[in-house]
Design an enzyme around this catalytic site. Sequence first.
Site, PDB file in Angstrom:
ATOM      1  N   ASP A   1     -14.679  49.306 112.299  1.00  0.00           N
ATOM      2  CA  ASP A   1     -14.512  48.060 111.547  1.00  0.00           C
ATOM      3  C   ASP A   1     -13.077  47.816 111.108  1.00  0.00           C
ATOM      4  O   ASP A   1     -12.368  48.734 110.696  1.00  0.00           O
ATOM      5  CB  ASP A   1     -15.414  48.076 110.313  1.00  0.00           C
ATOM      6  CG  ASP A   1     -16.867  47.831 110.686  1.00  0.00           C
ATOM      7  OD1 ASP A   1     -17.138  46.809 111.341  1.00  0.00           O
ATOM      8  OD2 ASP A   1     -17.715  48.681 110.362  1.00  0.00           O
TER       9      ASP A   1
ATOM     10  N   GLU B   1     -27.739  40.578 111.267  1.00  0.00           N
ATOM     11  CA  GLU B   1     -27.204  41.933 111.347  1.00  0.00           C
ATOM     12  C   GLU B   1     -26.756  42.308 109.943  1.00  0.00           C
ATOM     13  O   GLU B   1     -25.947  41.605 109.334  1.00  0.00           O
ATOM     14  CB  GLU B   1     -26.036  41.979 112.335  1.00  0.00           C
ATOM     15  CG  GLU B   1     -25.583  43.404 112.616  1.00  0.00           C
ATOM     16  CD  GLU B   1     -24.391  43.470 113.586  1.00  0.00           C
ATOM     17  OE1 GLU B   1     -24.167  42.507 114.340  1.00  0.00           O
ATOM     18  OE2 GLU B   1     -23.701  44.499 113.567  1.00  0.00           O
TER      19      GLU B   1
END
Lengths: 390, 257
Positions: free
Chosen positions: B58, B47
Amino acid sequence: MSVMGAPDGRGRFGEFGGRFVPEALVPACLELEAAFTEAWADPAFVGEFHETLRLFGGRPTPVTPLPRLSERLDLRVYAKREDLAHTGSHKINNVVGQTLLTRRMGKGRVIAETGAGQHGVATATAAARLGLDCTVFMGEVDTRRQELNVFRMELLGARVVPVTSGSRTLKDAVNEALREWVTCVADTHYCIGSVMGPHPFPWMVREFQRVIGEEARAQLEDLGVGVPDVVVACVGGGSNAAGVFAGFAETRARLVGVEAAGGSAIGHGAPGVLHGMRSMLLQDEFGQIEEAQSISAGLDYPGIGPEHAHLAAIGRAQYVGISDDEVLAGLTLLSETEGIIPALETAHAVAWIANAAGRELAPGTTVLLNLSGRGDKDVAQVRALMRGDG
Amino acid sequence: MTTLDERLVGVRDGGRRALVPYLMAGARPDWTRLLQAAVAGGADVLEVGLPFSDPMMDGPVIQEAALAALAAGTTLDSVCAELGALDLGVPLVAMTYCNVVYHYGLERAAGRLRDAGVLGVILPDLALEELGEWAAVCDAGDLATVLMVAPSTPPARVARLTARSRGFVYAAARMAVTGTAEGLGDGAAVLERVRATSTMPAYVGIGIASPAQARAAAERADGVIVGSALVRRVLDGASPEEVESFVRDLRREIDAT
């Protein structure tokens, strides 16, 4: 869809708006949409909202004729006095609505973002009144610039979390509030401060602010003015402007939103996705969000509420930019002619009126200025700027 | 069925639990070397983060990596140019945010990524209700749109998400943004809901930081995603050998299930 009616089923105002959030937050947004839709149709909730604004929030705020400013500019200027509302700005309308809704949803806690601290103080105020736990995210840079507002929030029982990510200002405070909301969404409401974010926030916040425009419309009738030629409001995210515009969207009044020249999402931005919404955003050629630059922390935001982007796109409202230098002149002008020190944000709108007088505003034009906030919070900064050490 | 679906079903049919390390493109000048190290350590899928200025999903570690990558001038084009020159031998899945691909243009972005060898894309801020246009572009271009199921997702919605996901279903182990945590969180419950609606490979991520956690996840899931724990090491200056070694530790525990 009528101008400034409800958005479509996806929360769109034309091509703007929508709901661009992580899956974890989608159920909460759906829950909020259902709760607000139901509450806003319930006379008991609407009644409590308006009664709270009356008994606690200082509403209705007056419309004040501004005779000396009018004479100076050869216009007929009236001010909707949101500066006289509790906590000193229109922000109280939104937080009263959202905290009542929080309680109705059975949640015991609110979180909020704040730039200069106005929305944070208002949220802490409304949360204290209902006994809700309150946490406010504020960019670390802003906690230093607005130390007194941090203390005010703490006095009101709120916890202030300095945000150290990114540029450490308002846009990062929004990011951090969204990140926090993911972790606590079951028992916490995110009390967003403007007509921005994912659906239903832009619509809901505008509805809670609509009271500004509806009151002003009736008050101008009572004063024998009728519908003004122009309605002017400053725009960061755009909640005070959305509130006042909502009362005049279906009239012939020209609607003018005044952005900070350094935070002009309509003037210099491009369509994009940030903070859960598709709107006009300041961004670079790669789609990275740029920081806004403004003398006024309340307009220091790289985006704008999606409904404003739509009103601009369809030509119903016009958005203009005012530079930092012009803002101080606007603040001085209103202070000296009318005995009202406006917030730096509001001074943008004053400055535009002064600039436009005798140019695009013909002599005798009637103008409604939404006087969104009082300037007390900015006095130290203004003094420093005027002494040349700001 | 996209190429990524075929590849990942192939991994599962081969009896292997997939290990998916996450690395931020451009966080260090030698980032492609780190991708190779992760493959050498036993990654089945990589990823790759494409940096965005405001990464809402995030936590602090990946935010820091994104800012470092942006400061180094990383763009979608620069990442695709570097990835296109590599032959890693494992599928690549890009993770970024809506505005990066919107601004580039949906069709153009999908084409550019696919040409660089990327087989799937995760856009965490693209909710199911807004997916339509991007999903159509991706389906037409053999690019898999990987969707996330959260602990808060109601069962009826899980079915809609798994039906629309391509490649794998990303089962979020907790109500949190990316970061490091203890245990498997709500991972088992989320996996159960995903399994009830779909036979597609289901991978667990969010807060999986240690080999022991990876093992616990692999006992239930078809794959395990490890991001922040690896990126932390990268930001702290881990050598490619150290990255490879950490990935190998993860691999060993996953294979012990």
